[in-house]
Design a protein around this motif. Structure first.
Motif, PDB file in Angstrom:
ATOM      1  N   THR A  72       0.823  -1.208   0.000  1.00  0.00           N
ATOM      2  CA  THR A  72       0.000   0.000   0.000  1.00  0.00           C
ATOM      3  C   THR A  72       0.855   1.255   0.000  1.00  0.00           C
ATOM      4  OG1 THR A  72      -1.672   1.224   1.263  1.00  0.00           O
ATOM      5  CG2 THR A  72      -0.129  -0.106   2.509  1.00  0.00           C
ATOM      6  N   SER A  73       0.256   2.358  -0.432  1.00  0.00           N
ATOM      7  CA  SER A  73       0.956   3.648  -0.426  1.00  0.00           C
ATOM      8  C   SER A  73       0.902   4.315   0.942  1.00  0.00           C
ATOM      9  CB  SER A  73       0.333   4.585  -1.467  1.00  0.00           C
ATOM     10  OG  SER A  73      -1.037   4.795  -1.184  1.00  0.00           O
ATOM     11  N   GLY A  74      -0.004   3.861   1.798  1.00  0.00           N
ATOM     12  CA  GLY A  74      -0.122   4.438   3.131  1.00  0.00           C
ATOM     13  C   GLY A  74      -0.659   3.413   4.108  1.00  0.00           C
ATOM     14  N   ILE A  75      -0.043   3.332   5.282  1.00  0.00           N
ATOM     15  CA  ILE A  75      -0.436   2.361   6.307  1.00  0.00           C
ATOM     16  C   ILE A  75      -0.991   3.111   7.515  1.00  0.00           C
ATOM     17  CG2 ILE A  75       0.364   0.538   7.856  1.00  0.00           C
ATOM     18  CD1 ILE A  75       2.634   0.010   5.865  1.00  0.00           C
ATOM     19  N   TYR A  76      -2.136   2.646   8.018  1.00  0.00           N
ATOM     20  CA  TYR A  76      -2.736   3.220   9.221  1.00  0.00           C
ATOM     21  C   TYR A  76      -2.527   2.284  10.407  1.00  0.00           C
ATOM     22  CZ  TYR A  76      -5.210   6.544   6.218  1.00  0.00           C
ATOM     23  OH  TYR A  76      -5.519   7.534   5.324  1.00  0.00           O
ATOM     24  N   THR A  77      -2.125   2.850  11.544  1.00  0.00           N
ATOM     25  CA  THR A  77      -2.041   2.101  12.802  1.00  0.00           C
ATOM     26  C   THR A  77      -2.568   2.985  13.923  1.00  0.00           C
ATOM     27  OG1 THR A  77       0.152   2.852  13.550  1.00  0.00           O
ATOM     28  CG2 THR A  77       0.092   1.043  11.943  1.00  0.00           C
ATOM     29  N   SER A  78      -2.659   2.426  15.108  1.00  0.00           N
ATOM     30  CA  SER A  78      -3.184   3.187  16.241  1.00  0.00           C
ATOM     31  C   SER A  78      -2.338   4.405  16.571  1.00  0.00           C
ATOM     32  CB  SER A  78      -3.275   2.282  17.475  1.00  0.00           C
ATOM     33  OG  SER A  78      -4.100   1.176  17.243  1.00  0.00           O
ATOM     34  N   ASP A  79      -1.039   4.318  16.314  1.00  0.00           N
ATOM     35  CA  ASP A  79      -0.120   5.359  16.773  1.00  0.00           C
ATOM     36  C   ASP A  79       0.338   6.320  15.693  1.00  0.00           C
ATOM     37  OD1 ASP A  79       0.961   2.570  18.396  1.00  0.00           O
ATOM     38  OD2 ASP A  79       0.264   4.285  19.564  1.00  0.00           O
ATOM     39  N   ARG A  80       0.364   5.854  14.440  1.00  0.00           N
ATOM     40  CA  ARG A  80       0.881   6.718  13.388  1.00  0.00           C
ATOM     41  C   ARG A  80       0.519   6.172  12.017  1.00  0.00           C
ATOM     42  NH1 ARG A  80       7.300   6.332  12.513  1.00  0.00           N
ATOM     43  NH2 ARG A  80       6.583   7.363  10.611  1.00  0.00           N
ATOM     44  N   GLU A  81       0.789   6.996  11.020  1.00  0.00           N
ATOM     45  CA  GLU A  81       0.602   6.609   9.623  1.00  0.00           C
ATOM     46  C   GLU A  81       1.966   6.565   8.948  1.00  0.00           C
ATOM     47  OE1 GLU A  81      -2.067   9.618   8.184  1.00  0.00           O
ATOM     48  OE2 GLU A  81      -3.459   9.270   9.844  1.00  0.00           O
ATOM     49  N   ALA A 329      -2.668  13.849   2.334  1.00  0.00           N
ATOM     50  CA  ALA A 329      -3.095  14.661   1.193  1.00  0.00           C
ATOM     51  C   ALA A 329      -4.226  15.610   1.573  1.00  0.00           C
ATOM     52  CB  ALA A 329      -3.546  13.758   0.049  1.00  0.00           C
ATOM     53  N   LEU A 330      -4.988  15.249   2.594  1.00  0.00           N
ATOM     54  CA  LEU A 330      -6.124  16.061   3.004  1.00  0.00           C
ATOM     55  C   LEU A 330      -5.900  16.752   4.341  1.00  0.00           C
ATOM     56  CD1 LEU A 330      -9.027  16.815   2.131  1.00  0.00           C
ATOM     57  CD2 LEU A 330      -9.831  14.855   3.464  1.00  0.00           C
ATOM     58  N   PHE A 331      -5.182  16.083   5.248  1.00  0.00           N
ATOM     59  CA  PHE A 331      -5.053  16.589   6.609  1.00  0.00           C
ATOM     60  C   PHE A 331      -3.637  17.029   6.987  1.00  0.00           C
ATOM     61  CE2 PHE A 331      -8.538  13.356   6.940  1.00  0.00           C
ATOM     62  CZ  PHE A 331      -9.571  14.277   7.055  1.00  0.00           C
ATOM     63  N   GLY A 332      -2.677  16.913   6.077  1.00  0.00           N
ATOM     64  CA  GLY A 332      -1.318  17.328   6.394  1.00  0.00           C
ATOM     65  C   GLY A 332      -0.424  16.149   6.730  1.00  0.00           C
ATOM     66  N   GLU A 333       0.849  16.430   6.954  1.00  0.00           N
ATOM     67  CA  GLU A 333       1.857  15.391   7.109  1.00  0.00           C
ATOM     68  C   GLU A 333       1.724  14.589   8.397  1.00  0.00           C
ATOM     69  OE1 GLU A 333       4.158  14.287   5.052  1.00  0.00           O
ATOM     70  OE2 GLU A 333       3.501  15.654   3.485  1.00  0.00           O
ATOM     71  N   ARG A 334       1.238  15.197   9.462  1.00  0.00           N
ATOM     72  CA  ARG A 334       1.167  14.478  10.733  1.00  0.00           C
ATOM     73  C   ARG A 334       0.112  13.366  10.682  1.00  0.00           C
ATOM     74  NH1 ARG A 334      -0.606  16.835  14.922  1.00  0.00           N
ATOM     75  NH2 ARG A 334      -1.732  18.509  13.880  1.00  0.00           N
ATOM     76  N   SER A 335       0.298  12.352  11.516  1.00  0.00           N
ATOM     77  CA  SER A 335      -0.601  11.196  11.512  1.00  0.00           C
ATOM     78  C   SER A 335      -1.847  11.490  12.335  1.00  0.00           C
ATOM     79  CB  SER A 335       0.131   9.971  12.079  1.00  0.00           C
ATOM     80  OG  SER A 335       1.308   9.711  11.367  1.00  0.00           O
ATOM     81  N   ILE A 336      -2.630  12.466  11.885  1.00  0.00           N
ATOM     82  CA  ILE A 336      -3.732  12.919  12.720  1.00  0.00           C
ATOM     83  C   ILE A 336      -5.021  12.154  12.470  1.00  0.00           C
ATOM     84  CG2 ILE A 336      -2.776  15.224  13.000  1.00  0.00           C
ATOM     85  CD1 ILE A 336      -4.690  16.219  10.882  1.00  0.00           C
ATOM     86  N   GLU A 337      -5.169  11.525  11.313  1.00  0.00           N
ATOM     87  CA  GLU A 337      -6.409  10.808  11.034  1.00  0.00           C
ATOM     88  C   GLU A 337      -6.508   9.550  11.895  1.00  0.00           C
ATOM     89  OE1 GLU A 337      -9.054   9.661   7.100  1.00  0.00           O
ATOM     90  OE2 GLU A 337      -6.900   9.960   6.900  1.00  0.00           O
ATOM     91  N   SER A 338      -5.486   8.718  11.853  1.00  0.00           N
ATOM     92  CA  SER A 338      -5.503   7.515  12.688  1.00  0.00           C
ATOM     93  C   SER A 338      -5.425   7.876  14.170  1.00  0.00           C
ATOM     94  CB  SER A 338      -4.359   6.579  12.304  1.00  0.00           C
ATOM     95  OG  SER A 338      -3.109   7.222  12.443  1.00  0.00           O
ATOM     96  N   GLN A 339      -4.751   8.982  14.480  1.00  0.00           N
ATOM     97  CA  GLN A 339      -4.643   9.391  15.873  1.00  0.00           C
ATOM     98  C   GLN A 339      -5.994   9.796  16.433  1.00  0.00           C
ATOM     99  OE1 GLN A 339      -1.537   9.262  17.652  1.00  0.00           O
ATOM    100  NE2 GLN A 339      -3.106   9.226  19.242  1.00  0.00           N
ATOM    101  N   LEU A 340      -6.806  10.480  15.611  1.00  0.00           N
ATOM    102  CA  LEU A 340      -8.149  10.857  16.052  1.00  0.00           C
ATOM    103  C   LEU A 340      -8.997   9.617  16.326  1.00  0.00           C
ATOM    104  CD1 LEU A 340     -10.429  12.922  16.507  1.00  0.00           C
ATOM    105  CD2 LEU A 340     -10.908  12.779  14.068  1.00  0.00           C
ATOM    106  N   ILE A 341      -8.911   8.630  15.434  1.00  0.00           N
ATOM    107  CA  ILE A 341      -9.663   7.389  15.634  1.00  0.00           C
ATOM    108  C   ILE A 341      -9.250   6.733  16.944  1.00  0.00           C
ATOM    109  CG2 ILE A 341     -10.138   5.089  14.727  1.00  0.00           C
ATOM    110  CD1 ILE A 341      -9.652   6.223  11.926  1.00  0.00           C
ATOM    111  N   SER A 342      -7.943   6.641  17.185  1.00  0.00           N
ATOM    112  CA  SER A 342      -7.447   5.996  18.397  1.00  0.00           C
ATOM    113  C   SER A 342      -7.827   6.767  19.651  1.00  0.00           C
ATOM    114  CB  SER A 342      -5.924   5.831  18.315  1.00  0.00           C
ATOM    115  OG  SER A 342      -5.558   4.991  17.249  1.00  0.00           O
TER     116      SER A 342
END
Length: 375
Positions: A72-81, A329-342
């Motif tokens: 995959t081009s991007g991996i999601y985990t509880s702590d980071r992308e 691409a939508l939320f910036g470089e930081r891993s904030i999408e998976s972080q919000l879910i966690s």
């Protein structure tokens, strides 16, 4: 209903090569319980040439016989992308060998999926799972038609894989065609929700004349006129700009008011027509929408909270499959999408990846995120 407390373990990491990334993931995973049978795995694009070595090493190091996942081009985990580095993420499930069925790599039809539904679906319960679909496979359209039939009990998540050379199915072998993945026994309960990255910018309209993916008339007016009115003067002056942030939304006939987002492909001023990345039909409802990070963020928050409320028990694990147009691409470089879910779910192992079309409810979404909670 009795809730079986299955144990899920998460391990992930990055390194200079596939071996160091694997070592970091296994180290973080911790001790794997004996008799563990199934794990999900996602690896970054740079690992593709070494994928067979990675999977064999994972089997030897953990003792787990069944592995399902992809590149995959991007991996999601509880702590980071993870995006541009060699990375591996692993979700070890607590499922017994009677609680899952692998859809092997190189499956060119839905026969295996249909057989599992026939075996496990007699009680009328839904079968959750994860399916990875080759982008150019004839099995993809066949799968969607089958999932959308009346009474279908298979409700998987997952999505379209990247195009070659990165495409790779991991499911009791490695392949690059068809469908692969895993389906869960009905005892493995799940809830799923879709979060959109686009917000409607006008009212619903009616397609009154169409030809395939070409909208000729909307509300009995030239389709392009209706589009320009809603998209604004700036888009009319420079229609090419619209391709990056204006889309078509095709509402689904469901009470949850979900819709499919499709790209605008081209315009035909001489016909007053608009080409859309979907097959249209006369009488169909259509809206225009705008891709917007703030709106997507607010919708993600609402979706996670609603899904958590709908989960009958505390979730044991979370799966997240999102468009490559989301994430950084939508939320910036930081891993904030998976972080919000966690942050919203608490200490729940989360794994997932970016796909080129998100599977949920028998539909292939676009520009969306699909979150599933297993309990």
């Amino acid at each position: 209903m009795t809730c079986v407390k299955r144990k899920y373990l998460l391990g992930h990491g990055a390194g200079r090569c596939w071996r160091s990334a694997m070592d970091a993931a296994i180290s973080r995973l911790g001790p794997v319980p004996p008799q563990t049978k199934l794990a999900l795995v996602y690896a970054s694009r740079s690992i593709r040439p070494h994928l067979a070595s990675l999977i064999e090493s994972l089997r030897q190091r953990t003792g787990i016989p069944h592995w399902v996942g992809t590149i995959t081009s991007g991996i999601y985990t509880s702590d980071r992308e993870y995006y541009d580095e060699s990375a591996v993420a692993i979700l070890v499930t607590g499922l017994t060998d009677t609680e899952f069925a692998v859809i092997p790599s190189r499956s060119r039809s839905i026969d295996r999926i249909a057989a599992i539904e026939k075996k496990w679906g007699n009680a009328g319960k839904r079968l959750a799972g994860v399916l990875h679909v080759a982008p150019d496979s004839e099995a993809g359209p066949e799968l969607l038609r089958w999932l959308n039939r009346r009474g279908c009990r298979v409700h998987p998540t997952g999505g379209l894989l990247p195009t070659a050379p990165d495409e790779a199915h991991i499911a009791n072998g490695i392949g690059d065609v068809g469908i692969s993945g895993v389906l869960f026994h009905p005892n493995v309960r799940a809830v799923t929700a879709v979060t959109q990255a686009c917000a409607p910018i006008g009212p619903a309209h009616c397609v009154t004349s169409s030809d395939g993916g070409l909208a000729l008339a909307i509300d009995e007016r030239p389709a392009l006129d209706v589009f320009y009115e809603e998209a604004g003067e700036a888009v009319e002056r420079d229609p090419i700009r619209a391709a990056g942030f204006i889309y078509a939304a095709l509402p689904l006939p469901r009470p949850d008011a979900q819709y499919l987002v499709r790209s605008l492909l081209s315009i035909y001023p001489e016909k007053g027509a608009l080409s859309i990345g979907a097959k249209l039909r006369n009488g169909q409802s259509i809206r225009f929408c705008r891709r917007d990070g703030n709106t997507a963020w607010a919708d993600l928050i609402r979706t996670i909270r609603k899904l958590k409320r709908n989960c009958a028990h505390s979730p044991r694990a979370a799966l997240y499959y999102a468009s490559a147009a989301r994430g950084r691409a939508l939320f910036g470089e930081r891993s904030i999408e998976s972080q919000l879910i966690s942050d919203t779910l608490g200490e729940v192992p989360l794994i997932g990846c970016q796909v080129n079309g998100e599977l949920a409810g028998g539909e292939l979404h676009g520009y969306a995120g699909v979150l599933t909670l297993l309990y």
